[in-house]
Scaffold this motif. Structure first.
Motif, mmCIF file in Angstrom:
data_model
loop_
_atom_site.group_PDB
_atom_site.id
_atom_site.type_symbol
_atom_site.label_atom_id
_atom_site.label_comp_id
_atom_site.label_asym_id
_atom_site.label_seq_id
_atom_site.Cartn_x
_atom_site.Cartn_y
_atom_site.Cartn_z
ATOM 1 N N GLU A 82 -22.235 -32.549 11.957
ATOM 2 C CA GLU A 82 -21.622 -31.457 12.717
ATOM 3 C C GLU A 82 -21.034 -30.405 11.772
ATOM 4 O O GLU A 82 -21.271 -29.208 11.944
ATOM 5 N N GLU A 83 -20.279 -30.848 10.774
ATOM 6 C CA GLU A 83 -19.597 -29.917 9.874
ATOM 7 C C GLU A 83 -20.541 -29.242 8.887
ATOM 8 O O GLU A 83 -20.349 -28.085 8.534
ATOM 9 N N SER A 136 -24.142 -27.765 11.336
ATOM 10 C CA SER A 136 -23.859 -27.252 12.684
ATOM 11 C C SER A 136 -24.364 -28.196 13.771
ATOM 12 O O SER A 136 -24.829 -27.766 14.824
#
Length: 120
Positions: free
Chosen positions: A82-83, A86
């Motif tokens: 996620e970090e 994206s």
């Protein structure tokens, strides 16, 4: 909410708990001394910190996990994707396979995961 971030030494400590739970806090002090060369104060300080993150609990001097090691690693991986990408698993896999050639077994395992997702 669980905080999936642990430093290297905290992860070693967490693994000691996962590998031996349930265990008394006294037994944990002994294991931390044996494996990490920690004193009682350090053990209780780090235990309090990781309990505050929702990973473990220490109730009535018995330490147990709130989530399994596998659940923790899955959450940590999801947070990383996620970090860093994206949330795009295809972007992660593209980046990963640029440096590492997948074996036939790894490709088959990934394909089996994809097929299971399609079915379920």
């Amino acid at each position: 909410m669980i905080d999936y971030k642990l430093g290297e030494v905290e992860m070693q400590f967490a693994t000691i708990i996962w590998d031996n739970e349930p265990l008394t806090s006294r037994a944990l002090v002994g294991l931390a001394e044996q494996h990490l060369n920690w004193n009682k104060s350090t053990t209780y300080t780090i235990l309090r910190r990781i309990c505050e993150r929702g990973i473990f609990q220490n109730e009535h001097s018995v330490v147990t996990s709130c989530i399994t090691k596998e659940e923790f690693l899955a959450g940590q991986s999801e947070k990383f994707v996620e970090e860093t990408f994206s949330g795009s698993l295809p972007q992660f896999l593209a980046a990963f396979t640029q440096k590492k050639k997948l074996s036939d077994k790894e490709i088959a395992d990934i394909q089996a995961l994809i097929d299971a997702q399609k079915e379920g």
